[in-house]
Scaffold this active site. Structure first.
Site, PDB file in Angstrom:
ATOM      1  CD  GLN A   1       8.869  -2.952   2.719  1.00 24.08           C
ATOM      2  OE1 GLN A   1       8.457  -3.059   4.141  1.00 24.08           O
ATOM      3  NE2 GLN A   1       9.322  -1.664   2.254  1.00 24.08           N
ATOM      4  CG  PHE A   2       4.755  -0.525  -2.393  1.00 24.96           C
ATOM      5  CD1 PHE A   2       5.345   0.040  -3.718  1.00 24.96           C
ATOM      6  CD2 PHE A   2       4.558   0.139  -1.125  1.00 24.96           C
ATOM      7  CE1 PHE A   2       5.637   1.300  -3.577  1.00 24.96           C
ATOM      8  CE2 PHE A   2       4.855   1.568  -1.184  1.00 24.96           C
ATOM      9  CZ  PHE A   2       5.469   2.122  -2.243  1.00 24.96           C
ATOM     10  CB  THR A   3       9.637  -0.557  -1.121  1.00 32.90           C
ATOM     11  OG1 THR A   3       9.931  -1.338  -0.211  1.00 32.90           O
ATOM     12  CG2 THR A   3       8.892   0.793  -1.140  1.00 32.90           C
TER      13      THR A   3
END
Length: 149
Positions: free
Chosen positions: A78-80
């Protein structure tokens, strides 16, 4: 590293309408990896999550860990989580690690849980995933491998 950890009744990941991974009672972990993260961050966060006492005992107190309840875990990149929204209206992801280095650290993090006696589900790094989470409680925690204070 940053993780959103949710105690779940069940959770699953689908890609193009097909479920690729699912778990029953346990933890859903959304994992963000920053440009500053190392293997040591992965080890620290794994140990923190693995030993979190967020499952109820016979008295209704949060005294049991994932291992105590023989729960499952699903880990989704989940890079966000490293989106910076302090300026403007579009998040900046400059602090998020990307590419091969991020995928390798994500896979290493998963491997640490696979060493334990757990059912480990995963997403697919970089894929457009649909994640279903049936949060239990709800119990949701945000953990970080680096001190922010």
């Amino acid at each position: 590293m940053k993780a959103v950890v949710q105690r779940v009744i069940n959770s699953s990941v689908a890609i193009d309408g097909k479920t690729i991974s699912s778990i029953d009672r346990g933890l859903n972990v959304l994992l963000g990896i920053s440009v500053d993260d190392t293997i040591e961050d992965a080890k620290y966060l794994k140990n923190k999550i693995f030993n979190l006492r967020i499952f109820e005992d016979e008295n209704g107190k949060l005294n049991k860990s994932l291992m105590d309840v023989k729960g499952d875990i699903i880990i989704i990149s989940q890079f966000t989580l490293y989106g910076d929204c302090t300026r403007g209206r579009r998040p900046s992801f400059i602090k998020a690690l990307s590419g091969k280095e991020a995928e390798e650290l994500y896979e290493y993090f998963i491997s640490l849980f696979k060493e334990e006696d757990l059912n480990v589900g995963t997403g697919i790094f970089g894929a457009d995933m649909k994640v279903s989470i049936e949060n239990d409680g709800p119990v949701t925690l945000i953990l970080e491998s680096k001190k922010t204070f």
